[in-house]
Write a protein that holds these residues in place. Structure first.
Motif, short mmCIF file in Angstrom:
data_model
loop_
_atom_site.label_atom_id
_atom_site.label_comp_id
_atom_site.label_asym_id
_atom_site.label_seq_id
_atom_site.Cartn_x
_atom_site.Cartn_y
_atom_site.Cartn_z
N ALA A 279 0.83 -1.20 0.00
CA ALA A 279 0.00 0.00 0.00
C ALA A 279 0.87 1.25 0.00
N VAL A 280 0.53 2.20 -0.87
CA VAL A 280 1.23 3.47 -1.00
C VAL A 280 0.18 4.57 -1.13
N VAL A 281 0.62 5.81 -1.34
CA VAL A 281 -0.31 6.92 -1.48
C VAL A 281 0.10 7.78 -2.68
N ILE A 282 -0.83 8.00 -3.61
CA ILE A 282 -0.59 8.90 -4.73
C ILE A 282 -0.82 10.33 -4.23
N VAL A 283 0.22 11.17 -4.36
CA VAL A 283 0.13 12.54 -3.84
C VAL A 283 0.31 13.59 -4.95
N GLY A 284 0.31 13.15 -6.19
CA GLY A 284 0.44 14.11 -7.28
C GLY A 284 0.66 13.43 -8.61
N TYR A 285 0.79 14.24 -9.64
CA TYR A 285 1.09 13.73 -10.97
C TYR A 285 1.78 14.82 -11.78
N GLY A 286 2.36 14.43 -12.89
CA GLY A 286 3.03 15.38 -13.78
C GLY A 286 3.48 14.68 -15.05
N THR A 287 4.28 15.38 -15.83
CA THR A 287 4.82 14.85 -17.08
C THR A 287 6.26 15.33 -17.22
N THR A 288 7.15 14.46 -17.62
CA THR A 288 8.55 14.86 -17.75
C THR A 288 8.72 15.80 -18.93
N THR A 289 9.82 16.52 -18.94
CA THR A 289 10.15 17.43 -20.04
C THR A 289 11.06 16.75 -21.06
N THR A 290 11.23 15.45 -20.93
CA THR A 290 12.09 14.70 -21.85
C THR A 290 11.38 14.46 -23.17
N THR A 291 12.12 13.97 -24.15
CA THR A 291 11.55 13.56 -25.42
C THR A 291 11.82 12.06 -25.61
N PRO A 292 10.78 11.22 -25.64
CA PRO A 292 9.37 11.59 -25.48
C PRO A 292 9.03 11.92 -24.03
N ALA A 293 7.98 12.72 -23.84
CA ALA A 293 7.51 13.06 -22.49
C ALA A 293 6.87 11.83 -21.84
N ILE A 294 7.08 11.68 -20.54
CA ILE A 294 6.56 10.53 -19.81
C ILE A 294 5.61 11.01 -18.71
N PRO A 295 4.33 10.68 -18.79
CA PRO A 295 3.41 11.02 -17.69
C PRO A 295 3.67 10.14 -16.48
N TYR A 296 3.55 10.69 -15.29
CA TYR A 296 3.87 9.92 -14.09
C TYR A 296 2.97 10.32 -12.92
N TRP A 297 2.88 9.40 -11.97
CA TRP A 297 2.29 9.66 -10.67
C TRP A 297 3.41 9.95 -9.68
N ILE A 298 3.14 10.81 -8.70
CA ILE A 298 4.04 11.00 -7.56
C ILE A 298 3.50 10.16 -6.43
N VAL A 299 4.31 9.25 -5.92
CA VAL A 299 3.86 8.26 -4.95
C VAL A 299 4.66 8.36 -3.66
#
Length: 334
Positions: A279-299
């Motif tokens: 068990a963990v907790v999702i506390v945010g999200y975002g997308t990297t500025t890399t190419t290609p961009a990678i969407p992610y959760w902050i856990v």
């Protein structure tokens, strides 16, 4: 001449091996000092062997993978059995969840990113230690956050109360955050941490329940699973509306040594959504500025600040990596 060459090669090999042994020993001693590891002399060789094996894995991964990086931490000298003992997510099965109503996906513009890590209502990362109580830490985080949002005052709540008192879960042997919210609601609230501090990581077992209503600091109003699932957009909406979202995920061997970057593992794209154990907790999200961009959760994890990025990680979003998008849940407070 051939004999001379063979002798030279033999001595070179011995010297190379000796240099490698010396490097391993220096790395081992540095690791023990950094993480304050003290082993019984009879256990030293086994722990060192575990560390060297993990060190080789880290070096190989970091050479081949540029999306995320491995590093040494408190788990590097542990046995596989010791690491498995830290996993304690036992969420209810899908059949039971199917009775919860599914809310329609709203047609609205969501923020490009959300990050609750630096919010004043987010308590410092905690350490579950040698106990499969991750479920209790995942239960508490959103209660702390949402109670603070209501009152304006940060609050630290008691994971130990859940480990000791919750009859719907199993203490250090695992549990489910929605069952824990059910217990808290029935009990009339959860106590403040200073009145019921966490000790399970040192005692390794749950103790006698010491609940006192005079120390209750948060109460549950409503809770449930995010629906429909797995759906990244729905979880993003709930994250904005309800604050941090506990979830459960499958832990592969690679995750223990996570350090930074956007975690992904091809072996963690799973056909069975019920394959979860932490068990963990999702506390945010975002997308990297890399190419290609990678969407992610902050856990947020409960393995202390020496794991990952000061106790947090980024994990690929939108692909249900390790089943993390199948088990998000929310809770509101009174």
């Amino acid at each position: 001449m051939k004999f001379l060459c063979a002798v030279v090669l033999l001595f070179a090999a011995i010297a190379f091996a000796a240099a490698g042994d010396l490097e391993d020993e220096l790395s081992w001693q540095s690791y023990k000092a950094q993480f304050q590891k003290k082993h019984h002399p009879k256990d030293e060789a086994r722990r060192k062997a575990n560390f060297i094996k993990r060190q080789r894995q880290i070096e190989k991964h970091n050479k081949e993978n540029k999306e995320w990086e491995m590093g040494n931490n408190q788990f590097s000298d542990m046995t596989d059995e010791e690491r498995q003992a830290l996993l304690g997510a036992k969420p209810v099965i899908r059949k039971e969840r199917s009775f919860n109503p599914a809310f329609p996906i709203e047609d609205r513009v969501l923020p490009i990113s959300i990050d609750y890590r630096s919010d004043k209502c987010m308590q410092p990362v905690k350490q579950q230690a040698d106990c499969g109580s991750c479920w209790s830490f995942a239960t508490v985080v959103p209660l702390e956050f949402n109670t603070c949002k209501k009152t304006g005052t940060p609050v630290a709540l008691s994971e130990q109360m859940l480990v000791d008192c919750d009859p719907y879960n199993y203490g250090c042997d695992g549990g489910d955050y929605t069952n824990a919210w059910k217990f808290i609601k029935e009990k009339g609230g959860i106590m403040i941490n200073s009145s019921y501090p966490y000790v399970s990581g040192t005692t390794k077992t749950s103790g006698t329940c010491k609940f006192s209503s005079t120390s209750v600091a948060a109460r549950v109003s409503t809770y449930g699973w995010t629906m429909p699932y797995p759906n990244a957009t729905v979880s993003m909406q709930y994250l904005q509306d309800h604050g941090p979202l506990p979830s459960a995920m499958r832990v592969l061997d690679s995750l223990y040594q996570y350090k930074t970057g956007v975690y992904s593992d091809a072996a963690c794209i799973l056909a069975d959504e019920n394959l979860v154990d932490h068990a963990v907790v999702i506390v945010g999200y975002g997308t990297t500025t890399t190419t290609p961009a990678i969407p992610y959760w902050i856990v947020r994890n409960s393995w202390g600040t020496t794991w990952g990025n000061l106790g947090y990680m980024a994990i690929k979003r939108g692909v249900n990596m390790c089943n993390i998008e199948s088990w998000t849940a929310y809770v509101d407070v009174i």
